[in-house]
Scaffold this motif. Structure first.
Motif, PDB file in Angstrom:
ATOM      1  N   SER A  16      32.155  13.114  57.716  1.00 16.73           N
ATOM      2  CA  SER A  16      33.554  13.386  58.194  1.00 16.73           C
ATOM      3  C   SER A  16      34.338  14.124  57.021  1.00 16.73           C
ATOM      4  N   TYR A  17      35.048  15.250  57.278  1.00 17.09           N
ATOM      5  CA  TYR A  17      35.651  15.620  55.997  1.00 17.09           C
ATOM      6  C   TYR A  17      37.234  15.553  56.436  1.00 17.09           C
ATOM      7  N   GLN A  18      37.571  14.558  57.171  1.00 16.03           N
ATOM      8  CA  GLN A  18      39.096  14.362  57.445  1.00 16.03           C
ATOM      9  C   GLN A  18      39.542  13.742  56.165  1.00 16.03           C
ATOM     10  N   PRO A  19      40.733  13.810  55.509  1.00 19.48           N
ATOM     11  CA  PRO A  19      41.119  13.465  54.507  1.00 19.48           C
ATOM     12  C   PRO A  19      41.524  11.743  54.743  1.00 19.48           C
ATOM     13  N   PRO A  20      41.556  11.027  53.659  1.00 24.34           N
ATOM     14  CA  PRO A  20      41.616   9.574  53.996  1.00 24.34           C
ATOM     15  C   PRO A  20      43.082   9.226  54.309  1.00 24.34           C
ATOM     16  N   GLY A  56      32.911   0.379  48.699  1.00 25.07           N
ATOM     17  CA  GLY A  56      32.392   1.591  49.550  1.00 25.07           C
ATOM     18  C   GLY A  56      33.404   2.731  49.842  1.00 25.07           C
ATOM     19  N   GLU A  57      34.522   2.421  50.312  1.00 24.99           N
ATOM     20  CA  GLU A  57      35.515   3.579  50.605  1.00 24.99           C
ATOM     21  C   GLU A  57      35.702   4.519  49.220  1.00 24.99           C
ATOM     22  N   ARG A  58      35.812   3.631  48.235  1.00 21.88           N
ATOM     23  CA  ARG A  58      35.908   4.698  46.979  1.00 21.88           C
ATOM     24  C   ARG A  58      34.821   5.542  46.765  1.00 21.88           C
ATOM     25  N   LEU A  68      33.277  12.916  49.155  1.00 18.48           N
ATOM     26  CA  LEU A  68      34.164  13.974  49.814  1.00 18.48           C
ATOM     27  C   LEU A  68      34.872  14.953  48.573  1.00 18.48           C
ATOM     28  N   VAL A  69      35.646  14.335  47.645  1.00 14.47           N
ATOM     29  CA  VAL A  69      35.897  15.291  46.690  1.00 14.47           C
ATOM     30  C   VAL A  69      34.948  16.063  45.971  1.00 14.47           C
ATOM     31  N   ARG A  70      33.776  15.696  45.822  1.00 11.54           N
ATOM     32  CA  ARG A  70      32.674  16.367  45.281  1.00 11.54           C
ATOM     33  C   ARG A  70      32.171  17.463  46.029  1.00 11.54           C
ATOM     34  N   ASP A  71      31.957  17.063  47.484  1.00  9.54           N
ATOM     35  CA  ASP A  71      31.584  17.942  48.338  1.00  9.54           C
ATOM     36  C   ASP A  71      32.624  19.072  48.522  1.00  9.54           C
ATOM     37  N   ARG A  72      33.914  18.657  48.530  1.00 12.20           N
ATOM     38  CA  ARG A  72      34.802  19.741  48.634  1.00 12.20           C
ATOM     39  C   ARG A  72      34.818  20.799  47.365  1.00 12.20           C
TER      40      ARG A  72
END
Length: 101
Positions: A5-9, A69-71, A77-81
């Motif tokens: 999921s690429y939604q922002p947290p 886990g959320e961290r 997500l940041v790395r993939d972006r």
């Protein structure tokens, strides 16, 4: 390849990732109090008190592990972006070489 999921947290997810121990305390204290109050009539010995406190600590650990886990999820997500932004700036020949590696 897994889909993510690429939604922002959300703000709560960002808080959990930044302060996992604090989240565990904030979320675990009310649950621990309910556990302690529910068990209070049956607590008779020191072992019973230790059992209630161990359950309370277990609740803290569960919330802290979920926050860690959320961290990790947000870090991915940041790395993939960053990778997708770098790949978007490359030429098609560069992209094909990168995929071949």
């Amino acid at each position: 390849m897994r889909t993510r999921s690429y939604q922002p947290p959300t703000p709560v997810q960002r808080f959990a990732a930044r302060r996992p121990v604090l989240l565990a305390v904030y979320a675990g204290t009310p649950i621990g109090l309910v556990i302690a109050l529910a068990a209070w009539p049956r607590v008779r010995t020191v072992a019973d008190v230790a059992f209630v406190l161990a359950n309370w600590a277990l609740v803290y650990c569960v919330f802290a592990l979920v926050a860690y886990g959320e961290r990790a999820r947000q870090r991915l997500l940041v790395r993939d972006r960053r990778r997708s932004r770098r790949a978007a700036g490359r030429s098609p020949a560069d992209r094909s070489r990168a995929e071949a590696d």
